[in-house]
Design a protein around this motif. Structure first.
Motif, short mmCIF file in Angstrom:
data_model
loop_
_atom_site.label_atom_id
_atom_site.label_comp_id
_atom_site.label_asym_id
_atom_site.label_seq_id
_atom_site.Cartn_x
_atom_site.Cartn_y
_atom_site.Cartn_z
N VAL A 94 0.85 -1.19 0.00
CA VAL A 94 0.00 0.00 0.00
C VAL A 94 0.89 1.24 0.00
N ALA A 95 0.70 2.10 -0.98
CA ALA A 95 1.46 3.36 -1.04
C ALA A 95 0.98 4.28 0.07
N CYS A 96 1.92 4.86 0.80
CA CYS A 96 1.60 5.75 1.91
C CYS A 96 2.36 7.07 1.76
N GLU A 97 1.72 8.14 2.15
CA GLU A 97 2.42 9.42 2.20
C GLU A 97 3.37 9.41 3.39
N ASP A 98 4.26 10.38 3.42
CA ASP A 98 5.16 10.53 4.55
C ASP A 98 4.37 10.91 5.80
N VAL A 99 4.92 10.59 6.95
CA VAL A 99 4.32 10.98 8.23
C VAL A 99 4.51 12.49 8.39
N ARG A 100 3.43 13.14 8.80
CA ARG A 100 3.47 14.59 9.06
C ARG A 100 3.02 14.84 10.50
N VAL A 101 3.17 16.07 10.93
CA VAL A 101 2.73 16.47 12.27
C VAL A 101 1.62 17.50 12.13
N ASP A 102 0.51 17.25 12.82
CA ASP A 102 -0.61 18.19 12.82
C ASP A 102 -0.18 19.44 13.57
N PRO A 103 -0.17 20.61 12.90
CA PRO A 103 0.31 21.82 13.56
C PRO A 103 -0.58 22.29 14.70
N TYR A 104 -1.80 21.79 14.79
CA TYR A 104 -2.72 22.22 15.83
C TYR A 104 -2.69 21.33 17.06
N THR A 105 -2.40 20.03 16.87
CA THR A 105 -2.41 19.10 18.00
C THR A 105 -1.04 18.55 18.35
N GLY A 106 -0.10 18.65 17.41
CA GLY A 106 1.22 18.05 17.61
C GLY A 106 1.23 16.55 17.38
N LYS A 107 0.11 15.97 16.97
CA LYS A 107 0.01 14.52 16.72
C LYS A 107 0.52 14.19 15.32
N ARG A 108 1.05 12.97 15.17
CA ARG A 108 1.57 12.52 13.88
C ARG A 108 0.47 11.80 13.11
N PHE A 109 0.54 11.88 11.78
CA PHE A 109 -0.45 11.23 10.92
C PHE A 109 0.12 11.01 9.54
N PHE A 110 -0.55 10.15 8.76
CA PHE A 110 -0.21 9.97 7.35
C PHE A 110 -1.45 9.52 6.60
N PHE A 111 -1.42 9.72 5.29
CA PHE A 111 -2.53 9.33 4.42
C PHE A 111 -2.14 8.21 3.48
N PHE A 112 -3.14 7.44 3.08
CA PHE A 112 -3.03 6.43 2.03
C PHE A 112 -4.42 6.34 1.41
N HIS A 113 -4.61 5.49 0.42
CA HIS A 113 -5.90 5.42 -0.27
C HIS A 113 -6.41 4.00 -0.37
N ASP A 114 -7.74 3.88 -0.38
CA ASP A 114 -8.33 2.56 -0.63
C ASP A 114 -8.30 2.29 -2.14
N PRO A 115 -8.75 1.13 -2.60
CA PRO A 115 -8.66 0.82 -4.03
C PRO A 115 -9.43 1.77 -4.95
N ASP A 116 -10.38 2.53 -4.41
CA ASP A 116 -11.14 3.49 -5.22
C ASP A 116 -10.64 4.91 -5.05
N GLY A 117 -9.52 5.08 -4.38
CA GLY A 117 -8.95 6.41 -4.23
C GLY A 117 -9.51 7.20 -3.07
N VAL A 118 -10.31 6.56 -2.20
CA VAL A 118 -10.82 7.27 -1.03
C VAL A 118 -9.64 7.50 -0.08
N PRO A 119 -9.39 8.76 0.28
CA PRO A 119 -8.28 9.02 1.21
C PRO A 119 -8.59 8.48 2.60
N LEU A 120 -7.62 7.75 3.15
CA LEU A 120 -7.70 7.21 4.50
C LEU A 120 -6.52 7.77 5.29
N GLU A 121 -6.75 8.04 6.55
CA GLU A 121 -5.72 8.63 7.40
C GLU A 121 -5.54 7.79 8.65
#
Length: 125
Positions: A94-121
Motif C-alpha cells: 500500500v502506497a503511503c504518504e510521509d508521516v506529518r505532524v498536525d500543527p494544531y495538536t502536535g500529533k503525527r499522521f499519514f494518508f493512504f488510499h483505498d482501491p477506489d482512491g478514497v483518502p484514508l488517514e
C-alpha cells in the motif's frame, strides 16, 4: 448521538472487500447480495463495532484523482503506533504518504488510499 456507520461504494467489490478485511483489520459481520439492485452490501466492524458498509453497484462513477470533491473528504482512524502501522501497510504494497505532524495538536499522521482512491488517514492517539 453517536456515529452509526459510514457507507462506501466500491468500483471493484472483491478488491475492496479484500482491502478492508486483509490489508486493514475490519471483520465481516454480514454480506448480502441484493438481486433487485445487482448489488452487494458488506457490513464491516472495527474492534467489534459496526462502522462501515461497503456496497457494489454496476458501473459507479469514479472519484477524480488529485481533487477534493464536495462531500466526504477522508476517513481517519486513531492508531497507537504510526510508524508500525505505516510499515505494515508498505509491506503489504500500500502506497503511503510521509508521516506529518498536525500543527494544531502536535500529533503525527499519514494518508493512504483505498482501491477506489478514497483518502484514508492513520492519526496518532
Amino acid at each position: 448521538m453517536k456515529l452509526h456507520h459510514i457507507a462506501l461504494i466500491a468500483g471493484d467489490y472483491a478488491r475492496s472487500k479484500a482491502f478492508y478485511t486483509d490489508i486493514l483489520p475490519f471483520t465481516i459481520l454480514a454480506e448480502h447480495y441484493r438481486a433487485e439492485r445487482d448489488s452487494w452490501k458488506l457490513d464491516l466492524a472495527l474492534n467489534g463495532e459496526y462502522v462501515l458498509e461497503l456496497f457494489s453497484f454496476p458501473n459507479p462513477p469514479t472519484r477524480a484523482p488529485g481533487q477534493e470533491p464536495r462531500g466526504l473528504r477522508h476517513l481517519a482512524f486513531a492508531v497507537e503506533d504510526i510508524d508500525g502501522e505505516r510499515a505494515a501497510l508498505l509491506a503489504k504494497g500500500v502506497a503511503c504518504e510521509d508521516v506529518r505532524v498536525d500543527p494544531y495538536t502536535g500529533k503525527r499522521f499519514f494518508f493512504f488510499h483505498d482501491p477506489d482512491g478514497v483518502p484514508l488517514e492513520f492519526y496518532e492517539m
